[in-house]
Design a protein around this motif. Structure first.
Motif, PDB file in Angstrom:
ATOM      1  N   ILE A 273      12.749 -61.835   5.391  1.00 29.12           N
ATOM      2  CA  ILE A 273      11.609 -61.578   6.291  1.00 29.12           C
ATOM      3  C   ILE A 273      10.290 -61.745   5.534  1.00 29.12           C
ATOM      4  O   ILE A 273       9.338 -62.367   6.033  1.00 29.12           O
ATOM      5  CB  ILE A 273      11.719 -60.166   6.891  1.00 29.12           C
ATOM      6  N   LEU A 274      10.234 -61.207   4.325  1.00 24.44           N
ATOM      7  CA  LEU A 274       8.998 -61.260   3.555  1.00 24.44           C
ATOM      8  C   LEU A 274       8.663 -62.677   3.093  1.00 24.44           C
ATOM      9  O   LEU A 274       7.496 -63.072   3.082  1.00 24.44           O
ATOM     10  CB  LEU A 274       9.104 -60.327   2.347  1.00 24.44           C
TER      11      LEU A 274
ATOM     12  N   PHE B 166       4.661 -61.079  -2.532  1.00 28.67           N
ATOM     13  CA  PHE B 166       5.166 -61.679  -3.769  1.00 28.67           C
ATOM     14  C   PHE B 166       5.748 -60.605  -4.691  1.00 28.67           C
ATOM     15  O   PHE B 166       6.833 -60.774  -5.263  1.00 28.67           O
ATOM     16  CB  PHE B 166       4.022 -62.420  -4.474  1.00 28.67           C
ATOM     17  N   VAL B 167       5.032 -59.501  -4.833  1.00 29.61           N
ATOM     18  CA  VAL B 167       5.477 -58.424  -5.719  1.00 29.61           C
ATOM     19  C   VAL B 167       6.680 -57.699  -5.134  1.00 29.61           C
ATOM     20  O   VAL B 167       7.645 -57.386  -5.849  1.00 29.61           O
ATOM     21  CB  VAL B 167       4.322 -57.440  -5.975  1.00 29.61           C
ATOM     22  N   VAL B 168       6.652 -57.430  -3.825  1.00 28.95           N
ATOM     23  CA  VAL B 168       7.742 -56.676  -3.185  1.00 28.95           C
ATOM     24  C   VAL B 168       9.050 -57.465  -3.228  1.00 28.95           C
ATOM     25  O   VAL B 168      10.132 -56.878  -3.385  1.00 28.95           O
ATOM     26  CB  VAL B 168       7.363 -56.315  -1.735  1.00 28.95           C
ATOM     27  N   VAL B 169       8.975 -58.781  -3.100  1.00 29.20           N
ATOM     28  CA  VAL B 169      10.193 -59.600  -3.194  1.00 29.20           C
ATOM     29  C   VAL B 169      10.839 -59.423  -4.566  1.00 29.20           C
ATOM     30  O   VAL B 169      12.076 -59.325  -4.681  1.00 29.20           O
ATOM     31  CB  VAL B 169       9.884 -61.087  -2.924  1.00 29.20           C
ATOM     32  N   GLY B 170      10.025 -59.356  -5.620  1.00 29.26           N
ATOM     33  CA  GLY B 170      10.567 -59.105  -6.956  1.00 29.26           C
ATOM     34  C   GLY B 170      11.297 -57.778  -7.024  1.00 29.26           C
ATOM     35  O   GLY B 170      12.384 -57.676  -7.615  1.00 29.26           O
ATOM     36  N   PHE B 171      10.723 -56.751  -6.399  1.00 26.98           N
ATOM     37  CA  PHE B 171      11.353 -55.424  -6.373  1.00 26.98           C
ATOM     38  C   PHE B 171      12.678 -55.459  -5.616  1.00 26.98           C
ATOM     39  O   PHE B 171      13.690 -54.901  -6.075  1.00 26.98           O
ATOM     40  CB  PHE B 171      10.395 -54.429  -5.720  1.00 26.98           C
ATOM     41  N   LEU B 172      12.700 -56.127  -4.465  1.00 25.63           N
ATOM     42  CA  LEU B 172      13.906 -56.155  -3.632  1.00 25.63           C
ATOM     43  C   LEU B 172      15.034 -56.979  -4.236  1.00 25.63           C
ATOM     44  O   LEU B 172      16.216 -56.682  -4.019  1.00 25.63           O
ATOM     45  CB  LEU B 172      13.557 -56.708  -2.244  1.00 25.63           C
ATOM     46  N   GLN B 173      14.690 -58.011  -4.999  1.00 28.27           N
ATOM     47  CA  GLN B 173      15.728 -58.855  -5.596  1.00 28.27           C
ATOM     48  C   GLN B 173      16.268 -58.301  -6.916  1.00 28.27           C
ATOM     49  O   GLN B 173      17.221 -58.845  -7.475  1.00 28.27           O
ATOM     50  CB  GLN B 173      15.178 -60.268  -5.822  1.00 28.27           C
TER      51      GLN B 173
END
Length: 427
Positions: free
Chosen positions: A325-326, A343-350
């Protein structure tokens, strides 16, 4: 390639060359997905433990160096996205071949010499690339850089695998790796902000590599290392073909190869997308890339704990779905603030994807297949690290950098489909 055993834990990191403690396995004190090490009273020496974590930091520093270097290399050599992308298959080739031969290095040279050879490989590659030789020479030294990465990464885990409480120690090691990957974009941004040449970034990398060798000389002084890899009799009896062509092995290899591709694509081409595709300020976007790696470092501790508590399957499905989604928002939004946050949140989620996948694969496969299957997956990571960033660069050359989120969205979609196909070990 030598037989490889992995320390059993919920969040064991797959890396080439890990030699597990076979005595623990055969006595039943370690089972895949369940660690009994916590009951041990023996404590590891602090000096080599800190040294190994600095080695992991060095590996992370290397990983985080790609993002700001790509535009610098393009400008310095006057080359296209497609041409500069050749550094990825070059680096991955060095990593892949060395990972496959790690057992031979340990057998003929010993663990200590292999460890220092990897550290020297890093220093040699960084020092040579810093000189600004012609681009073909730079590409050639990327092979040496991959060589150093494979040997050093394996050596870190050889040591940690045998220690008490290895589950927690591996979590720390993985987080320190993420911290190292966070530092390099930060330092690179500061260097470029002061109008210094890109060579100073490699001067920083060379300095860290030199400090790493000094730490190893001190930290492993008078420390006895096991020079002979332990063999698993069960692994020797099992058919290599049966392990490699197992359905779980093949799905797991593709899944993790794509994940590594996403991670390296974000860490390398993400900066160019933010600055050229979304016209972000170059200095601020450098900090955003730092935030991506920082989010991954934090997520490996926090989300890793949640995965251990609630199960790998459900948590990873949620993380992958939210990432999809992001990344779609990253594709459609023109608001630079939203793009940076995403961009930052995707790093956290992955962050937990890699370790949760390995934990699940361990639970789905018979123990006698683990060594060969996980070795196959380790080799697959280098393929993903080469193929997907290279494809992103090639498409960027033809259609523009706006293809970056499209490629990432497609990779995440395939990842989630594979994850849904993999069965839950509880069923």
């Amino acid at each position: 390639m030598r037989s490889t055993e992995f320390p059993a834990s919920e969040h064991t990191q797959l890396l080439p060359g890990i030699q597990g403690n076979q005595d623990y396995i055969e006595s039943g004190r370690i089972q895949c997905g369940h660690s009994q090490n916590a009951s041990k009273t023996t404590k590891p020496d602090l000096a080599p433990l800190l040294t190994v974590n600095f080695m992991s930091f060095m590996s992370g520093v290397n990983e985080g160096s790609w993002s700001l270097l790509i535009p610098c290399l393009k400008s310095y050599y006057g080359i296209s996205d497609h041409t500069v992308a050749l550094i990825f298959p070059s680096y991955a080739a060095g990593y892949f071949v060395t990972a496959c031969c790690n057992g031979a290095f340990v057998h003929y040279l010993g663990q200590r010499a292999t460890m220092f050879l990897g550290a020297l490989g890093f220093l040699a590659a960084f020092s040579a690339i810093m000189q600004g030789f012609s681009f073909p020479v730079t590409v050639a030294f990327m092979v040496v850089q991959g060589f150093g990465a494979a040997l050093l990464t394996a050596s870190e885990n050889v040591y940690i695998a045998k220690l008490p409480n290895s589950t927690w120690l591996f979590s720390i090691l993985h987080a320190v790796y993420g911290a190292g990957a966070t530092v390099t974009p930060l330092v690179s941004t500061m260097i470029l902000a002061h109008d210094l040449r890109w060579n100073f970034i490699y001067l920083f990398l060379s300095t860290v590599a030199f400090i790493n060798i000094c730490c190893m000389l001190v930290g492993f002084r008078n420390v006895k290392l096991d020079d002979k890899a332990l063999q698993s009799s069960a692994s020797n009896k099992i058919s290599y073909k049966e392990a490699v062509f197992n359905r779980i092995t093949m799905l797991g290899t593709i899944y993790i190869a794509i994940f590594v591709g996403i991670q390296l694509t974000f860490g390398s081409w993400g900066y160019i997308y933010l600055t050229e595709g979304r016209q972000g300020n170059e200095e601020i976007m450098g900090y955003v890339v730092t935030g991506f790696w920082g989010g991954m470092a934090i997520g490996r501790l926090f989300l890793g704990y949640l995965a251990n508590r609630f199960g790998e399957k459900s948590l990873t499905s949620i993380c992958n779905s939210m990432s999809l989604i992001l990344v779609g928002q990253l594709w459609l939004s023109n608001d630079i603030v939203i793009v940076c946050i995403v961009f930052v949140v995707v790093g956290f989620l992955q962050a937990p994807v890699f370790t949760t996948a390995i934990a699940l694969i361990c639970k789905l496969l018979p123990r006698e297949l683990h060594a060969t299957a996980l070795g196959c997956i380790a080799a697959g990571t280098s393929v993903g690290a080469a193929f997907f960033p290279f494809i992103t660069g090639a498409l960027s050359e033809i259609y523009g950098i706006s293809t970056f989120p499209v490629v990432c969205f497609a990779m995440l979609a395939v990842m989630q489909c594979i994850w849904m196909i993999l069965p839950d070990h509880r069923s």
